[in-house]
Design a protein around this motif. Sequence first.
Motif, short mmCIF file in Angstrom:
data_model
loop_
_atom_site.label_atom_id
_atom_site.label_comp_id
_atom_site.label_asym_id
_atom_site.label_seq_id
_atom_site.Cartn_x
_atom_site.Cartn_y
_atom_site.Cartn_z
N PRO A 377 0.80 -1.23 0.00
CA PRO A 377 0.00 0.00 0.00
C PRO A 377 0.83 1.27 0.00
O PRO A 377 0.46 2.27 -0.62
N PHE A 378 1.97 1.26 0.71
CA PHE A 378 2.85 2.43 0.73
C PHE A 378 3.34 2.75 -0.69
O PHE A 378 3.29 3.90 -1.14
N ALA A 379 3.82 1.72 -1.39
CA ALA A 379 4.30 1.93 -2.75
C ALA A 379 3.16 2.39 -3.67
O ALA A 379 3.36 3.25 -4.53
N LEU A 380 1.98 1.82 -3.48
CA LEU A 380 0.84 2.17 -4.34
C LEU A 380 0.41 3.62 -4.13
O LEU A 380 0.14 4.35 -5.09
N VAL A 381 0.38 4.08 -2.87
CA VAL A 381 -0.04 5.46 -2.64
C VAL A 381 1.00 6.44 -3.17
O VAL A 381 0.66 7.53 -3.67
N MET A 382 2.28 6.07 -3.15
CA MET A 382 3.31 6.90 -3.76
C MET A 382 3.11 7.00 -5.27
O MET A 382 3.30 8.05 -5.88
#
Length: 532
Positions: A377-382
């Motif tokens: 999720p962290f990578a996706l929101v970035m």
Amino acid sequence: MRWKGVGGEGIARAGSRVAVAGMVSRVSGFARTIVVAAVLGTAAVGDAYNGVNNLPNMLYELLLGGVLASAVIPVLTRARRQGRRRSREFTQRVLVAAVLALAVVTVVTVACAPLIVRVFVGDSGQRHLATWLAYLLLPQIFFYGVGVVVSAVLNVRDSFATAAWAPVVNNVIVLVTCGVFVLLPGPVTLTPESMTIAQVLTIGIGTTAGIVGQTTWVVAALRHNGFAWSWRVRPLPYTWRPVRSGLPMLGWLLVYAAISQIGVAITMRVAFDHGGVSIYSYAELLFQVPYGILAASVLTVLMPRISRAAAFGDHAAVIADLARGARYLSVALIPITMAMSLLGPGFAALVFTGRVDAGAAHLIGMAVACSAFGLAPFALVMLQMRVFYAYNDTRTPTVINIVMVATKVTILTLTATFLNNHTIIVMLSVASSLAYVAGALTGHLLLRKRYGLLGFTAVASTVHRVMWATALAGAAGLAAIELTRTLITTPTLEHLTTLTAGAAVGAAVFLLAAKLLDIPEIRSARTLLTRA
């Protein structure tokens, strides 16, 4: 007009070069983390150092590393459409404006060092040491910012890998600093009261020197790339006319920064109050390792592509790159999440025990294992934020950030009220991951509302297959860990053998399952490795 770019294989090939640099950077950074932990520990001195050093670090990760670069790249990309000369002048004006603004921000921040430390640190003895370290470490903000803007210029000029090597310079300098620190005369047991002036100056100046070296590297790389830096400033209004196009974005960027710092302040205060700053910092560094190696390389390559497509009004290409990036990130990070959950405690015990006390090493491992679910999720929101920034929209990422910070603050407030110290320390990392999940969901809904269908049917299909392969790999890895644990009784040897067995069996089963399930992104990566 439709912008033509390279396909998924081109992204993977370009990303692989950045990933190699990222891997060396993260490995050397991990070595640096271990050495700093061994030198300063996880008690009051380690907490003071990591807490203060986290201020510019978190500003970089939360604001500059993602937001500033993502906001600057689209502006520079659009300027390139006006011709080489206009683009060069525009870039020079942006660099001059960035340097001046960062200088002002840094001077004000350093001047406010005692007030900033008072917000975070309650213990008076620890606060005195933290204040001196803040004076020495907060100047990193200027060099972080310059490095990020220069790296953005390099990325727009299709130079990715060179800037990715810069953190290695930083890590080497800090490792040398720790060596000098150990050789200095001083107390065997470090406390905030017993540290000598020479020790404080060495660790503080040496850490900042690492960031200076990192920034010097990317500035030299920009000159080597053929860009001529100019400080020429013509009379108004011509001087700032190109830069003024980016000023409407500035207000929302400042709101984003303010919201982020509220989250950082509350997180650090909870961590200081419960003696968990160093544990939280080391767990976050381990969390960032796979992101820095795998996800950051994909995002670094995708951002200029997305910006160019947005500049040409090719919305279909933007959405295609969003979906493509989501697929690559899912394939890379979902199995890593499983590996971190299974191997995190054993890995932390293996590398930290003997350098910090066993209880702290256990908490670091538990924090990594319990928060690993937030990696994808962290990578996706970035990635989602980069799409908004490509269209010069800084308001929507700020809204997403408000959701993430509100989620994190709420969880930390409840945690600090109802749970015990050790659980609170672990929940510092868990709260961050839950915030990333909330941000990714919010970003997806906002993207869907604005652009309609996002092509995530293919993403969902890829995620479904990757999760099946990951589940099989996780079960096989867990079985290998438990079997090995019954055969080995020596603690250090047990950690090493269980980690090796679990990682080897899990990786083999995942690759076999991926082949049987026909995951194309895995096949593309294998083809690139074979060609190399």
